[in-house]
Motif scaffolding. Structure first.
Motif, mmCIF file in Angstrom:
data_model
loop_
_atom_site.group_PDB
_atom_site.id
_atom_site.type_symbol
_atom_site.label_atom_id
_atom_site.label_comp_id
_atom_site.label_asym_id
_atom_site.label_seq_id
_atom_site.Cartn_x
_atom_site.Cartn_y
_atom_site.Cartn_z
ATOM 1 N N MET A 67 0.788 -1.200 0.139
ATOM 2 C CA MET A 67 -0.096 0.033 0.027
ATOM 3 C C MET A 67 1.065 1.175 0.141
ATOM 4 N N ILE A 68 0.435 2.189 -0.841
ATOM 5 C CA ILE A 68 1.125 3.565 -0.738
ATOM 6 C C ILE A 68 0.334 4.615 -0.124
ATOM 7 N N LEU A 69 0.970 5.228 0.537
ATOM 8 C CA LEU A 69 0.275 6.463 1.412
ATOM 9 C C LEU A 69 1.179 7.598 1.311
ATOM 10 N N ARG A 102 -3.960 6.297 0.128
ATOM 11 C CA ARG A 102 -4.557 7.083 0.879
ATOM 12 C C ARG A 102 -3.465 8.484 1.120
ATOM 13 N N ALA A 103 -3.934 9.385 1.388
ATOM 14 C CA ALA A 103 -3.007 10.616 1.383
ATOM 15 C C ALA A 103 -3.553 11.462 2.844
ATOM 16 N N VAL A 104 -2.396 12.012 3.308
ATOM 17 C CA VAL A 104 -2.507 12.906 4.626
ATOM 18 C C VAL A 104 -2.794 14.360 3.922
ATOM 19 N N LEU A 105 -3.964 15.048 4.241
ATOM 20 C CA LEU A 105 -4.098 16.325 3.855
ATOM 21 C C LEU A 105 -3.482 17.274 4.808
ATOM 22 N N ILE A 106 -2.610 17.834 4.437
ATOM 23 C CA ILE A 106 -1.789 18.977 5.582
ATOM 24 C C ILE A 106 -2.406 20.339 5.294
ATOM 25 N N ALA A 107 -3.476 20.700 6.050
ATOM 26 C CA ALA A 107 -4.130 22.001 6.006
ATOM 27 C C ALA A 107 -3.130 23.074 6.055
ATOM 28 N N ALA A 108 -3.336 24.064 5.327
ATOM 29 C CA ALA A 108 -2.480 25.381 5.389
ATOM 30 C C ALA A 108 -3.438 26.468 5.057
ATOM 31 N N ALA A 167 -14.304 13.879 4.986
ATOM 32 C CA ALA A 167 -15.760 13.314 4.822
ATOM 33 C C ALA A 167 -16.222 12.763 3.666
ATOM 34 N N ALA A 168 -16.006 13.827 2.525
ATOM 35 C CA ALA A 168 -16.762 13.269 1.380
ATOM 36 C C ALA A 168 -15.975 11.844 0.694
ATOM 37 N N HIS A 169 -14.814 11.670 1.245
ATOM 38 C CA HIS A 169 -14.161 10.528 0.559
ATOM 39 C C HIS A 169 -13.617 9.469 1.563
ATOM 40 N N PRO A 170 -14.447 8.826 2.197
ATOM 41 C CA PRO A 170 -13.965 7.979 3.398
ATOM 42 C C PRO A 170 -13.012 6.934 3.008
ATOM 43 N N GLY A 171 -11.804 6.975 3.864
ATOM 44 C CA GLY A 171 -10.984 6.088 3.832
ATOM 45 C C GLY A 171 -9.648 6.596 2.629
ATOM 46 N N ARG A 172 -9.811 7.757 1.988
ATOM 47 C CA ARG A 172 -9.067 8.135 1.165
ATOM 48 C C ARG A 172 -8.148 9.248 1.487
ATOM 49 N N PHE A 173 -8.730 10.306 2.568
ATOM 50 C CA PHE A 173 -7.984 11.123 2.920
ATOM 51 C C PHE A 173 -7.958 11.279 4.397
ATOM 52 N N ILE A 174 -6.764 11.725 4.965
ATOM 53 C CA ILE A 174 -6.638 11.737 6.388
ATOM 54 C C ILE A 174 -6.364 13.251 6.755
ATOM 55 N N PRO A 175 -7.211 13.878 7.597
ATOM 56 C CA PRO A 175 -7.039 15.386 7.633
ATOM 57 C C PRO A 175 -6.102 15.906 8.891
ATOM 58 N N PHE A 176 -5.155 16.809 8.645
ATOM 59 C CA PHE A 176 -4.313 17.283 9.533
ATOM 60 C C PHE A 176 -4.689 18.795 9.722
ATOM 61 N N ALA A 177 -5.247 18.966 10.812
ATOM 62 C CA ALA A 177 -5.619 20.622 10.994
ATOM 63 C C ALA A 177 -4.285 21.692 10.982
ATOM 64 N N ASP A 178 -4.349 22.839 10.429
ATOM 65 C CA ASP A 178 -3.406 23.716 10.711
ATOM 66 C C ASP A 178 -3.643 24.846 11.944
ATOM 67 N N LEU A 209 -6.487 15.907 -6.995
ATOM 68 C CA LEU A 209 -5.549 14.960 -6.236
ATOM 69 C C LEU A 209 -5.972 13.491 -6.380
ATOM 70 N N LEU A 210 -7.339 13.326 -6.285
ATOM 71 C CA LEU A 210 -7.802 11.864 -6.239
ATOM 72 C C LEU A 210 -7.553 11.095 -7.734
ATOM 73 N N HIS A 211 -7.536 11.892 -8.676
ATOM 74 C CA HIS A 211 -7.176 11.365 -10.111
ATOM 75 C C HIS A 211 -5.484 10.904 -10.151
ATOM 76 N N GLU A 212 -4.823 11.969 -9.361
ATOM 77 C CA GLU A 212 -3.423 11.540 -9.363
ATOM 78 C C GLU A 212 -3.155 10.195 -8.680
ATOM 79 N N MET A 213 -3.815 10.188 -7.560
ATOM 80 C CA MET A 213 -3.489 9.069 -6.644
ATOM 81 C C MET A 213 -4.233 7.960 -7.159
ATOM 82 N N ASP A 214 -5.141 7.880 -7.893
ATOM 83 C CA ASP A 214 -5.678 6.644 -8.546
ATOM 84 C C ASP A 214 -4.913 6.135 -9.932
ATOM 85 N N GLN A 215 -4.191 7.220 -10.572
ATOM 86 C CA GLN A 215 -3.548 6.957 -11.770
ATOM 87 C C GLN A 215 -2.204 6.365 -11.134
ATOM 88 N N HIS A 216 -1.665 6.464 -9.993
ATOM 89 C CA HIS A 216 -0.539 6.165 -9.413
ATOM 90 C C HIS A 216 -0.310 4.989 -8.330
#
Length: 279
Positions: free
Chosen positions: A1-3, A42-48, A65-76, A31-38
């Motif tokens: 698995m790539i994260l 999952r991806a950690v979303l670094i808020a800024a 919330a809109a894409h369960p299991g794909r994004f992991i939110p980190f708040a700024d 971003l999801l398109h790029e992730m799916d292509q490669h």
């Protein structure tokens, strides 16, 4: 698995010069398109909250919330561009964010001129003690001159999990102190400090281009002291697209950094996944 341990989404493109597609250039869908292509699961979303994106925490959480299991939110929380940077009440603001959103972690960007003393003072100690108590991973943007303070922070809060951005900012553009490599590599003695293999274009000198042969030594040096389980690959998308494609950000690690294959497999995902599951 790539994260992907480090990427961003914004409602509005925050950088100059202007782009023709400011409302989609940094969208979750792209971003999801790029992730799916490669093959990135999952991806950690670094808020800024930069540019016209003061609401980026809300945007990041909504994307997860809109894409369960794909994004992991980190708040700024209280990063250098916020009006609350170094203002009293940081721990309260962190508690409010953690109560409001289901967060795996937070991010905090220091100003390059900041000596890091705030992190070790009363306000900073309360802030990071709370992050440790809430079992939040801290994604920290610091330059080498601030690593001594990060080491002291890690020692003061051994339960705090710290992931430093972009090769510890060891690069000709960002390593402002002559002993930068020593500071960043010495921090490996603290088992709760880890490094992200990301942001090559952010630390490169003008004229350096992908695949950045001048910077490969940094990855080898970090691997030697941190080991693969404390290194995590990150694309830094879409910021990195000013320097390389999403595929090239993967290939920097897979093809050009000359790590053992077994280490590459760990750095590409299992290392940060373990950090998430061990919180």
């Amino acid at each position: 698995m790539i994260l992907d341990s480090h990427c961003h989404v914004w409602a509005r493109w925050p950088y100059a010069p202007p782009v023709p597609d400011p409302e989609s250039r940094a969208s979750p869908a792209r971003l999801l398109h790029e992730m799916d292509q490669h093959g990135v699961a999952r991806a950690v979303l670094i808020a800024a909250g930069i540019g016209d994106n003061a609401d980026n925490n809300e945007f990041v959480v909504a994307a997860a919330a809109a894409h369960p299991g794909r994004f992991i939110p980190f708040a700024d929380i209280d990063s250098r561009w916020t009006p609350t940077y170094r203002q009293p009440g940081a721990a309260t603001r962190l508690a409010q964010a953690a109560d409001r959103w289901d967060l795996a972690g937070i991010t905090h960007y220091l100003d390059a001129a900041d000596d890091g003393a705030w992190m070790l003072g009363d306000e900073g100690r309360r802030f990071f003690a709370l992050a440790a108590a809430r079992r939040l991973i801290v994604s920290l943007s610091v330059v080498p001159s601030q690593m001594a303070a990060v080491s002291a922070l890690a020692e003061a809060h051994p339960r705090l999990r710290i992931w430093c951005h972009h090769l510890g900012f060891l690069g000709p553009r960002t390593a402002a102190t002559a002993d930068g490599p020593r500071q960043v590599l010495a921090a490996a003695r603290h088992p709760n400090i880890s490094m992200k293999i990301s942001g090559f274009g952010n630390v490169a000198a003008p004229g350096m281009e992908y695949p950045y042969p001048e910077l490969v030594w940094i990855v080898g040096a970090l691997h030697a002291v941190y080991g693969p389980w404390r290194l995590g690959w990150g694309s830094d998308d879409p910021v990195s697209r000013r320097h390389m494609t999403y595929r090239q950000s993967l290939d920097m690690l897979r093809r050009h950094c000359r790590l053992p294959e077994e280490s590459i497999a760990i750095v590409l995902g299992p290392s940060f996944e373990r950090a998430l599951t061990e919180r």
